[in-house]
Design an enzyme around this catalytic site. Structure first.
Site, PDB file in Angstrom:
ATOM      1  N   ASP A 166      54.328   2.114   7.813  1.00 59.41           N
ATOM      2  CA  ASP A 166      53.405   1.146   8.401  1.00 59.41           C
ATOM      3  C   ASP A 166      53.846  -0.292   8.181  1.00 59.41           C
ATOM      4  O   ASP A 166      53.933  -1.081   9.125  1.00 59.41           O
ATOM      5  CB  ASP A 166      52.002   1.344   7.824  1.00 59.41           C
ATOM      6  CG  ASP A 166      51.353   2.638   8.283  1.00 59.41           C
ATOM      7  OD1 ASP A 166      52.087   3.539   8.730  1.00 59.41           O
ATOM      8  OD2 ASP A 166      50.126   2.754   8.182  1.00 59.41           O
ATOM      9  N   ARG A 187      42.204  -4.332  -4.762  1.00 60.27           N
ATOM     10  CA  ARG A 187      42.384  -5.241  -3.633  1.00 60.27           C
ATOM     11  C   ARG A 187      42.218  -6.711  -3.973  1.00 60.27           C
ATOM     12  O   ARG A 187      42.974  -7.557  -3.479  1.00 60.27           O
ATOM     13  CB  ARG A 187      41.438  -4.853  -2.488  1.00 60.27           C
ATOM     14  CG  ARG A 187      41.665  -3.452  -1.913  1.00 60.27           C
ATOM     15  CD  ARG A 187      43.101  -3.053  -1.908  1.00 60.27           C
ATOM     16  NE  ARG A 187      43.355  -1.817  -1.171  1.00 60.27           N
ATOM     17  CZ  ARG A 187      44.419  -1.048  -1.355  1.00 60.27           C
ATOM     18  NH1 ARG A 187      45.301  -1.391  -2.277  1.00 60.27           N
ATOM     19  NH2 ARG A 187      44.595   0.046  -0.655  1.00 60.27           N
ATOM     20  N   ASP A 224      39.354  -1.598   3.485  1.00 63.28           N
ATOM     21  CA  ASP A 224      40.353  -2.476   2.878  1.00 63.28           C
ATOM     22  C   ASP A 224      40.558  -3.770   3.663  1.00 63.28           C
ATOM     23  O   ASP A 224      40.832  -4.817   3.070  1.00 63.28           O
ATOM     24  CB  ASP A 224      41.680  -1.736   2.731  1.00 63.28           C
ATOM     25  CG  ASP A 224      41.721  -0.881   1.475  1.00 63.28           C
ATOM     26  OD1 ASP A 224      40.872  -1.093   0.589  1.00 63.28           O
ATOM     27  OD2 ASP A 224      42.588  -0.007   1.378  1.00 63.28           O
ATOM     28  N   SER A 248      46.267  10.626   4.024  1.00 62.52           N
ATOM     29  CA  SER A 248      46.514   9.212   3.761  1.00 62.52           C
ATOM     30  C   SER A 248      46.192   8.995   2.287  1.00 62.52           C
ATOM     31  O   SER A 248      45.079   9.297   1.844  1.00 62.52           O
ATOM     32  CB  SER A 248      45.616   8.347   4.641  1.00 62.52           C
ATOM     33  OG  SER A 248      45.700   6.997   4.260  1.00 62.52           O
TER      34      SER A 248
END
Length: 404
Positions: free
Chosen positions: A16, A96, A125, A179
């Protein structure tokens, strides 16, 4: 596209973000700075440097943030005994704000006018990253490729990578059934086979923990030492925050501790099924509540429990840098001043059982008062009669009224 001079990309080196890197160069015609954070994901991150060099990147940041992650984010969160929707230990959520903070700092350091991430337009996210960016640099430009491009499937990503000459490992081409996101606190699994909430995940999915059935047949005892609400030693050995969590992960995984299968409510509005392994965090939560049970005043403990769901939602939804989270953190930190002592836990077949706790300096547990034996007049049991009658008064009045 509006003109962008330079963008800092959160870059893992995987499919990605490799596609995103090239897409940024082609679409925005801008210089790209790559930032790769080691937050304990357990994968080699240096290959990201070689991948960035291949793209002609001149400014490459690869940083070990494990100690900062546990010391300044994980430990403060666990002082509140934080869980989201009764079960989730917020492993993805808490990483994060640190990544966003460092990304903004690098943008300021390199003169970049934009930041970019690889979060999709369906997940939490994107919110967490971008709330962090804007809180720390209000005028920063944010580029979220998944909300802009037409590469809406894995097949399209692979086709773009092949067309652009982006090298993809064979295992990446074959794809993973899930994922995954990992850091020193947890590893998560979402998507594909897990999108049927009625289907049990196969045993081969789990990476950090053995199944409880396959865990050792003998329990293992562990002593955790606390200072001001944080673990500072395991079995008498002083350890740094990151070393504490790494050791707890190893011990918890060995005993099949910390698996979770959860359907949660995302901030963006949908329900999502995810599976998590948080072996060290599961031990930390149980032990921290145990040391608080003898060192916190009753009303302080209950107030913390009342506030915790709000605090958990702030972290889950991306508001780590908000004034309300900071305000709550100050209260939580103040509550931990006297949370000192040790806790002994037994690890066995997927369970964490507290078997002992003590604080020689700050314990509020008074055996002279709590005893069922003769207490020498420390507690006058007859006093309880008036206490009970006063607390029953409103119910007695209501009952008498109904009788009339």
């Amino acid at each position: 596209m509006d003109k962008v001079k330079k963008a800092v990309l959160a870059f893992s080196g995987g499919l990605d973000t490799s596609v995103i890197l090239k897409w940024l160069q082609d679409t925005y015609q801008c210089e790209v700075v790559t930032f790769t954070a080691d937050v304990g994901q357990g994968e080699e991150i240096e290959p990201a440097r070689a991948k960035a060099v291949q793209f002609g990147i001149k400014e490459i940041f690869i940083e070990d943030l494990r100690e900062e992650f546990v010391r300044d984010y994980v430990f403060p969160m666990f002082r509140a005994n934080t869980i989201y929707e009764g079960e989730y230990l917020l492993g993805t959520s808490i990483a994060r704000p640190l990544i966003a903070k460092r990304q903004v700092e690098i943008a300021q350091q390199t003169g970049a006018d934009a930041v970019s991430h690889g979060a999709t337009g369906k997940g939490n996210d994107q919110v967490r990253f971008e709330l962090g960016y804007y809180a720390l640099q209000p005028d920063i430009r944010v580029i979220a490729p998944w909300r802009e491009w037409d590469l809406t499937s894995r097949e399209k990503l692979l086709a773009y990578a092949e067309k652009q000459g982006i090298p993809i490992e064979m295992k990446k081409k074959q794809g993973s059934p899930y994922s995954m996101d990992a850091n020193l606190l947890h590893i998560s699994y979402e998507g594909r086979a897990l999108e049927d909430p009625a289907a049990e995940p196969e045993e081969s999915m789990w990476r950090w923990t053995v199944s409880p059935e396959a865990a050792p047949n003998e329990p293992e005892y562990l002593d955790l030492e606390y200072e001001r609400g944080d673990i500072v030693a395991l079995n008498g050995e002083k350890l740094s925050p990151a070393a504490v969590l790494a050791r707890l992960n190893q011990l918890g995984g060995k005993h099949g501790i910390g698996r979770l299968d959860l359907v949660e409510n995302r901030y963006v509005g949908m329900k999502s099924r995810g599976c998590y392994e948080t072996p060290g965090g599961t031990i930390m939560l149980r032990a921290h509540r145990a040391i608080e049970s003898i060192t916190l005043d009753r009303e302080v403990a209950h107030l913390k429990d009342d506030l915790m769901p709000r605090y958990a939602a702030l972290i889950y939804n991306g508001y780590w840098w908000s004034p309300e989270r900071k305000l709550l953190q100050g209260l939580i930190n103040e509550s931990q001043v006297n949370v000192n002592g040790w806790v002994r836990v037994k690890l066995y077949k997927g369970n964490v059982t507290v078997v002992g706790r003590d604080s020689r300096t700050d314990s509020l547990f008074d055996p002279n008062i709590a005893t069922f034996e003769e207490d020498g007049g420390a507690y006058h049991q007859a006093d309880a009669a008036g206490f009970i009658k006063l607390n029953a008064l409103r119910m007695r009045i209501a009952k008498a009224l109904r009788r009339r």
